[in-house]
Design a protein around this motif. Structure first.
Motif, PDB file in Angstrom:
ATOM      1  N   ASP A 205    -122.448  21.053  29.940  1.00  0.00           N
ATOM      2  CA  ASP A 205    -123.838  20.674  30.197  1.00  0.00           C
ATOM      3  C   ASP A 205    -123.991  19.152  30.276  1.00  0.00           C
ATOM      4  N   LEU A 206    -123.100  18.531  31.045  1.00  0.00           N
ATOM      5  CA  LEU A 206    -123.124  17.076  31.166  1.00  0.00           C
ATOM      6  C   LEU A 206    -124.167  16.624  32.177  1.00  0.00           C
ATOM      7  N   PRO A 207    -124.997  15.660  31.827  1.00  0.00           N
ATOM      8  CA  PRO A 207    -125.935  15.115  32.808  1.00  0.00           C
ATOM      9  C   PRO A 207    -125.177  14.336  33.886  1.00  0.00           C
ATOM     10  N   GLU A 208    -125.796  14.167  35.018  1.00  0.00           N
ATOM     11  CA  GLU A 208    -125.129  13.538  36.155  1.00  0.00           C
ATOM     12  C   GLU A 208    -124.613  12.143  35.831  1.00  0.00           C
ATOM     13  N   GLU A 209    -125.380  11.382  35.032  1.00  0.00           N
ATOM     14  CA  GLU A 209    -124.938  10.017  34.729  1.00  0.00           C
ATOM     15  C   GLU A 209    -123.648  10.006  33.911  1.00  0.00           C
ATOM     16  N   GLU A 210    -123.429  11.037  33.072  1.00  0.00           N
ATOM     17  CA  GLU A 210    -122.181  11.102  32.312  1.00  0.00           C
ATOM     18  C   GLU A 210    -121.028  11.593  33.178  1.00  0.00           C
ATOM     19  N   VAL A 211    -121.317  12.519  34.086  1.00  0.00           N
ATOM     20  CA  VAL A 211    -120.281  12.996  35.012  1.00  0.00           C
ATOM     21  C   VAL A 211    -119.787  11.844  35.882  1.00  0.00           C
ATOM     22  N   ASN A 212    -120.686  10.941  36.243  1.00  0.00           N
ATOM     23  CA  ASN A 212    -120.346   9.840  37.156  1.00  0.00           C
ATOM     24  C   ASN A 212    -119.978   8.548  36.446  1.00  0.00           C
ATOM     25  N   LYS A 213    -120.036   8.528  35.119  1.00  0.00           N
ATOM     26  CA  LYS A 213    -119.705   7.307  34.376  1.00  0.00           C
ATOM     27  C   LYS A 213    -118.262   6.907  34.637  1.00  0.00           C
TER      28      LYS A 213
END
Length: 209
Positions: free
Chosen positions: A36-44
């Motif tokens: 359940d990772l938010p997009e900003e964490e997936v793209n960090k």
């Protein structure tokens, strides 16, 4: 919070329990949903700015599972669970860790080799510590990071599609100064298995040579 690579290993293996072949992008997206990772964490991105942290950790989880013989890699870039992987899931482990994977000979050999190299590098660093300048220490650290990145990039490229590789070659040549811009300098022409020309590019910035 982005999970560590060892926290990723068990859900990675469970995603493959259907026995089918899945590419790393499929696994990556499924795991992002699982955690359940938010997009900003997936793209960090990593500090280098060259790769997302989560994708890097998924790749490391894959490497550890593969070294343990829990994954099969019959087709480039695709993975499926092995018989050993299925047996392990039947035991219903609460988590996977390097310590758990040490029961597999392939992984224990991989671990020993990694630790041996690390010890060798640390010993060399200690011996040189009083003899080298700060600039030299930075250079040694840079070379270690570069070596690790080279291996990681090689594995990533080998898992990618032929069309990705053809575009990569063209982009690399453009970055080296050939042709000027991506739009008018280079073109990937090849198709999978066609045995023909993979791409074309002007030899110099003006396209005169």
């Amino acid at each position: 919070m982005i999970p560590t690579y060892d926290q990723i290993m068990l859900p990675f293996l469970e995603f493959l329990k259907d026995g089918g072949e899945h590419n790393l992008s499929e696994v990556h997206d499924a795991l992002a949903d699982y955690f359940d990772l938010p997009e900003e964490e997936v793209n960090k991105l990593l500090p280098s700015g060259q790769q997302p942290v989560f994708r890097n950790r998924v790749s490391w989880a894959k490497t550890h599972l593969k070294k343990a013989g829990l994954l099969l890699n019959h087709k480039r870039g695709s993975y499926q669970i092995s018989d050993e992987g299925l047996k392990l899931l039947q035991q219903k482990p609460e988590k996977l860790s390097p310590e758990v994977l040490m029961q597999y000979s392939g992984y224990s050999e991989f671990s020993r080799a990694s630790k041996s190299q690390e010890k060798s590098e640390n010993k060399a660093a200690e011996e040189l510590k009083e003899e080298v300048t700060p600039e030299e220490e930075l250079e040694y650290a840079y070379q270690r990071i570069k070596s690790g990145l080279t291996s990681e990039l090689k594995e990533y490229i080998m898992e990618s599609s032929p069309s990705f590789f053809e575009k990569l070659v063209i982009d690399l040549l453009i970055k080296m100064g050939y042709g000027g811009s991506r739009k008018d300098a280079g073109e990937a022409l090849g198709k999978t298995g066609d045995g023909g020309i993979d791409g074309s590019i002007k030899e110099d910035r003006l396209g005169l040579d």
